[in-house]
Write a protein that holds these residues in place. Structure first.
Motif, PDB file in Angstrom:
ATOM      1  N   ALA A  17       9.735   3.675  -5.263  1.00 25.37           N
ATOM      2  CA  ALA A  17       9.625   2.223  -5.459  1.00 25.37           C
ATOM      3  C   ALA A  17       8.518   1.632  -4.608  1.00 25.37           C
ATOM      4  O   ALA A  17       7.709   0.811  -5.077  1.00 25.37           O
ATOM      5  CB  ALA A  17      10.969   1.575  -5.126  1.00 25.37           C
ATOM      6  N   PHE A  18       8.444   2.051  -3.339  1.00 27.43           N
ATOM      7  CA  PHE A  18       7.382   1.550  -2.459  1.00 27.43           C
ATOM      8  C   PHE A  18       6.002   1.975  -2.950  1.00 27.43           C
ATOM      9  O   PHE A  18       5.014   1.236  -2.861  1.00 27.43           O
ATOM     10  CB  PHE A  18       7.612   2.057  -1.034  1.00 27.43           C
ATOM     11  CG  PHE A  18       8.659   1.277  -0.283  1.00 27.43           C
ATOM     12  CD1 PHE A  18       8.559  -0.120  -0.132  1.00 27.43           C
ATOM     13  CD2 PHE A  18       9.758   1.917   0.273  1.00 27.43           C
ATOM     14  CE1 PHE A  18       9.525  -0.833   0.559  1.00 27.43           C
ATOM     15  CE2 PHE A  18      10.727   1.206   0.960  1.00 27.43           C
ATOM     16  CZ  PHE A  18      10.619  -0.184   1.094  1.00 27.43           C
ATOM     17  N   PHE A  19       5.889   3.186  -3.452  1.00 27.81           N
ATOM     18  CA  PHE A  19       4.585   3.688  -3.941  1.00 27.81           C
ATOM     19  C   PHE A  19       4.116   2.885  -5.146  1.00 27.81           C
ATOM     20  O   PHE A  19       2.945   2.514  -5.255  1.00 27.81           O
ATOM     21  CB  PHE A  19       4.721   5.175  -4.299  1.00 27.81           C
ATOM     22  CG  PHE A  19       3.436   5.785  -4.749  1.00 27.81           C
ATOM     23  CD1 PHE A  19       3.136   5.938  -6.105  1.00 27.81           C
ATOM     24  CD2 PHE A  19       2.497   6.215  -3.819  1.00 27.81           C
ATOM     25  CE1 PHE A  19       1.956   6.488  -6.499  1.00 27.81           C
ATOM     26  CE2 PHE A  19       1.307   6.768  -4.230  1.00 27.81           C
ATOM     27  CZ  PHE A  19       1.041   6.910  -5.581  1.00 27.81           C
ATOM     28  N   VAL A  20       5.060   2.559  -6.086  1.00 31.34           N
ATOM     29  CA  VAL A  20       4.710   1.762  -7.265  1.00 31.34           C
ATOM     30  C   VAL A  20       4.245   0.382  -6.841  1.00 31.34           C
ATOM     31  O   VAL A  20       3.235  -0.150  -7.330  1.00 31.34           O
ATOM     32  CB  VAL A  20       5.907   1.683  -8.229  1.00 31.34           C
ATOM     33  CG1 VAL A  20       5.628   0.701  -9.357  1.00 31.34           C
ATOM     34  CG2 VAL A  20       6.230   3.058  -8.784  1.00 31.34           C
ATOM     35  N   ALA A  21       4.985  -0.240  -5.910  1.00 34.80           N
ATOM     36  CA  ALA A  21       4.596  -1.584  -5.444  1.00 34.80           C
ATOM     37  C   ALA A  21       3.235  -1.542  -4.763  1.00 34.80           C
ATOM     38  O   ALA A  21       2.388  -2.429  -4.958  1.00 34.80           O
ATOM     39  CB  ALA A  21       5.655  -2.109  -4.479  1.00 34.80           C
ATOM     40  N   GLY A  22       2.971  -0.509  -3.951  1.00 34.26           N
ATOM     41  CA  GLY A  22       1.689  -0.397  -3.253  1.00 34.26           C
ATOM     42  C   GLY A  22       0.529  -0.248  -4.207  1.00 34.26           C
ATOM     43  O   GLY A  22      -0.553  -0.815  -4.016  1.00 34.26           O
ATOM     44  N   VAL A  23       0.722   0.520  -5.285  1.00 35.40           N
ATOM     45  CA  VAL A  23      -0.343   0.712  -6.271  1.00 35.40           C
ATOM     46  C   VAL A  23      -0.687  -0.596  -6.941  1.00 35.40           C
ATOM     47  O   VAL A  23      -1.867  -0.962  -7.100  1.00 35.40           O
ATOM     48  CB  VAL A  23       0.080   1.772  -7.306  1.00 35.40           C
ATOM     49  CG1 VAL A  23      -0.869   1.782  -8.508  1.00 35.40           C
ATOM     50  CG2 VAL A  23       0.113   3.152  -6.653  1.00 35.40           C
TER      51      VAL A  23
END
Length: 890
Positions: A17-23
């Motif tokens: 979830a954090f990786f998707v938001a960061g992208v």
């Protein structure tokens, strides 16, 4: 840290979830900054383009306003001009501040400089007009000075506007391309995020299920396998979760149960292997086979990776342990093949009779190698072998691990039986050896007796033949002395003939080269291109003929075997520099690559004849360039190969990518007048003397020339010379031999002027030069050449006429003196001139076509100031004369 299954699942999904938001956040920020940056850049480009258009309009208006004012004297045109100049200067400064790229600023600077020059010129024109009121002069100044600048402003401003339009379109295209790139990158990151999420899920589920599978498979395998019932297996699960707790509890239980069966298994293993080793050693008949069998069997049995078997030899203090067999032994600088008592750990173990065990072996003590690599062992064991309380052998073992107690017990028990077997075999072999030696001695005595009888018979026969051979040798010696006398006389006749022929050929060749050079130069410009080309051809043909004469004289001198050799210190870097200076122009002309390479292990210099070495190198390089049409030529100076006939020699290898030499012609090319393309219509020209001369000279220098070649791919000619390196004081050793053949004396080295223009000065004008020569062709050719320098030329055809002319013209500045003259030769003439009052310092340059080896010294002793051999080159003759005339001026 302990991670439960629940924690793993939670952390995995939060990470995704954090990786998707960061992208998504990164893509938004990057797009926003990109749009703002390109908007600013495009605004700047539009501003520059608008002001550039104004500059283009003002550039035309400036010229028209000035022209209108000059023609009509209307003040409105003057106001319009000054307004345009001011506006032009302002726009130029604004555009220059807006330009960022250095290349654009550089191109715009030319426009700004041209405008500034136009403003200065127009203001100067107006000042002159107001002061002089001369409209005609003002118009003339406008046309010659101001108008060209105005006409230049228009194209420059138009070109700059087009350039700015092009940059604007490129920036718009770059902006669109970058936006597409960001969109594509965002899409790819979204896909990667999806795949990463899927991968994390698969890995997590696999991790959990695989650990469960390990536990169930170990337990199932243990219960189903009756052979493994005595040893409970270990479960290899290292995860810090509930599954790991189950595996660790099972492993602790297995350790406790397995301890009770290990001792029983070790004892059974020891008894079995001791019996097997005793069985293997039975039936062996020699010590080497026994040692090899034992070390080969015992080394892997105790899990060692290296083993050596040393056998004790000798008696008393001369006891020595020699390596008899090995396992995985490596030939290296570490270790030894034999030891004396007390020498090293092997000798110490033998003298003390006890086992030495090392557990911390140094990294460089020994390396155990295989096809994949090498490493140092962890443990080393040295054990003596006893028989009747005496050490008879020593074994040395190395292992990557530690030697266990059970393994050491195996070695102790097997060594006890090995000692008795060694003693038994050694006694039997000693008896067999004594018997064999006795038989050999008996056979040798019989053979020697028969040989002595045969020798006596041969001596008697040889004594009878020796008297007859002595008489034949005396007769042969007398014939050889007669042949040597005839050969010496023939060599003398040949030398005199070649010297005279040299004079007869060089004399007409001198005038031919001088006149053809004058025609080829075409100073007066009265010859057409074809005639100049013909003159060049004649001059080149004359030079070819001169080279042929020199080659023939060199060949005759070498064949006579009486060439002068002067050995001295020759720097190898000088050889390389000389080759580069001589042949870089040739390489550029032919479009070839040329390089020189000196190996690092070479001495700084060697002792040899520098002139002959340079001649050989030049011949070989010239030959390489002649037969190479594409690719490269390389000079490689290196140590000679170890298998060469000359030990520690220095090799000069000339490598080319030329036509190559067929195998059947490699020996033929070193013969005189032979080439690799030995047909009647040879493509590459030349006389074929260079390699023959080089080969003979190499032999005289104590070296040799070798050739290797592949037809169509190239050749390698290697000159190998003895490495007679210079000592610390660098003093050369000289070897002098008498010369019977005539050679061309090398031309004196003079400092040539930087260019031909430096010779054309006042030194020549009005000078008076006397030419003394019995060949009118030479007088005619030299006179024409000197008169082109505005020199007054006098001539005489013999020595008596020369003395008369000198007396009549005491103001002669220089004399060109031929040596071979009728009535009074050049030597006597020069001596007479030097005895005349007032002519002791008169410059006299001796010219001779005979070119004997001692002519130079004879000329200088007779009174010559300088010496040149015919045929002379005009530029060299002019340089030599210029040098002497300049000294008189100084």
């Amino acid at each position: 840290m302990r991670f439960t299954i629940r924690s793993k699942l939670l952390i995995s999904f939060l990470s995704v979830a954090f990786f998707v938001a960061g992208v998504n956040i990164t893509a938004y920020i990057f797009n926003d900054k990109l749009n703002k940056s390109f908007d600013k850049l495009l605004d700047q480009r539009v501003a520059v383009l608008n002001k550039s258009t104004e500059i283009q309009y003002l550039a035309v208006q400036q010229t028209n306003s000035l022209r209108g004012y000059l023609l009509t004297q209307d003040p409105e045109f003057l106001d319009e001009l000054r307004s345009s100049n001011a506006a032009m200067t302002g726009f130029t400064s604004e555009v220059e501040d807006l330009i960022v790229r250095p290349e654009v600023k550089e191109s715009f600077q030319e426009l700004a400089n041209t405008d500034a020059s136009f403003v200065r010129s127009s203001e100067q024109l107006l000042v002159n007009l107001e002061r002089d009121h001369d409209q005609a002069s003002a118009l003339a100044y406008f046309k010659t000075t101001v108008l060209p600048l105005g006409e230049k402003l228009g194209p420059l401003s138009q070109q700059f506007v087009k350039h700015q339009q092009q940059l604007l379109e490129e920036d718009r295209a770059d902006n669109a391309s970058m936006v597409n790139f960001v969109n594509t990158l965002t899409s790819m990151l979204t896909i990667i995020t999806f795949l990463l999420t899927l991968l994390i899920g698969l890995l997590l589920s696999h991790r959990i299920t695989s650990n469960l599978f390990k536990i169930t498979s170990v337990i199932t395998g243990f219960t189903n396998d009756s052979k493994a019932a005595s040893t409970i297996p270990h479960i290899d699960v290292r995860s810090q979760d509930e599954i790991g707790d189950i595996a660790r509890s099972f492993n602790q239980m297995a350790i406790t149960l397995n301890k009770y069966s290990i001792l029983e298994q070790e004892q059974r293993w020891l008894e079995t292997n001791v019996a097997d080793m005793a069985t293997k050693l039975q039936g062996v008949n020699n010590l080497e086979s026994l040692a090899q069998l034992f070390i080969t069997s015992i080394t892997p049995l105790v899990e060692a990776s290296y083993g050596v078997f040393y056998l004790k030899d000798g008696t008393g203090r001369r006891h020595q342990l020699n390596k008899l067999a090995s396992y995985a032994y490596q030939q290296s600088a570490i270790g030894a093949d034999s030891f004396k008592n007390g020498e090293g750990l092997v000798g110490q173990a033998a003298i003390e009779g006890r086992t030495i065990l090392l557990t911390n072996v140094p990294p460089d003590y020994i390396h155990i190698a295989s096809g994949l690599g090498k490493a140092s062992p962890a443990s080393l064991l040295i054990m003596p072998i006893h028989f009747e309380e005496q050490v008879v052998a020593v074994i040395e073992l190395a292992s990557f691990g530690s030697f266990t107690g059970i393994q050491q017990s195996l070695l102790q028990q097997t060594s006890t039986h090995l000692g008795s077997v060694l003693s038994s075999i050694a006694g039997r072999m000693q008896v067999e050896q004594l018997l064999a030696e006795s038989q050999v001695l008996t056979e040798e005595l019989q053979t020697q007796s028969e040989e002595l009888r045969g020798i006596n018979e041969k001596l008697e026969e040889q004594y009878k033949n020796s008297e007859q051979k002595t008489k034949e040798l005396e007769k042969t010696q007398t014939q050889l002395e007669e042949k040597a006398s005839q050969l010496s006389l023939s060599s003398q006749y040949k030398s005199e003939f070649l010297a005279n022929m040299s004079h007869e050929l060089r004399t007409p060749l001198n005038s031919l080269l001088i006149l053809s050079n004058i025609l080829a130069t075409n100073t007066e410009g009265n010859l057409n291109d074809h005639q100049v080309k013909y003159a060049h051809t004649i001059h080149q043909s004359g030079n070819d003929l001169l080279q042929l004469i020199n080659d023939i004289l060199d060949l005759a001198k070498v064949e006579a075997g009486k060439i002068d050799l002067v050995h001295g210190k020759v720097c190898l870097h000088d050889i390389s520099d000389y080759s580069e200076q001589q042949f870089f122009p040739v390489a550029r002309q032919k479009g070839l690559k040329f390089s020189t390479v000196l190996d690092a292990d070479l001495p700084e210099a060697l002792i040899t004849d520098e002139q002959r070495l340079l001649q050989i190198i030049k011949n070989l390089l010239s030959n390489a360039f002649k037969f190479t049409e594409r690719g490269e030529v390389k000079l490689h100076i290196h140590r000679a190969r170890k298998d060469a006939k000359i030990r520690n020699g220095i090799a000069f290898s000339i490598i080319d990518t030329g036509i190559g030499i067929p195998g059947e012609k490699r020996e033929m090319i070193f013969q005189a007048f032979q080439q690799a393309d030995g047909t009647t219509n040879r493509k590459y020209g030349g006389t074929g003397l260079g390699l023959s001369i080089s080969s003979n000279m190499a032999n005289l220098l104590g070296g040799s020339i070798h050739v290797s070649s592949v037809t169509g791919k190239g050749s390698v000619f290697t000159l190998v010379l003895p490495s007679d390196e210079a000592g610390e004081n660098g003093s050369p050793s000289a070897l002098h031999q008498e010369s019977a053949a005539a050679i061309a004396e090398p031309e004196l080295t003079v400092e040539m002027p930087q260019s031909a223009d430096e010779l054309e000065d006042a030194v020549w004008i009005g000078k008076k030069i006397l030419i003394v020569d019995d060949d009118m062709r030479n007088i005619y050719a030299t006179t024409i050449a000197l008169e082109s320098k505005q020199v007054e030329v006098l001539f005489a055809e013999n020595g008596l006429q020369c003395l008369k002319v000198v007396k009549e013209h005491p103001d002669v500045d220089l004399v060109l003196m031929d040596i071979m003259l009728p009535e009074m030769d050049g030597y006597e003439t020069m001596r007479t001139i030097r005895q005349m009052p007032g002519f002791g310092s008169l410059p006299i340059i001796a010219l001779t076509a005979k070119a004997m080896k001692d002519d130079k010294d004879k000329c200088l002793e007779a009174g010559a100031s300088d010496y040149m051999s015919k045929p002379v080159k005009l530029e060299q003759l002019f340089a030599r004369i210029h040098s002497w005339l300049s000294r008189q001026v100084d």
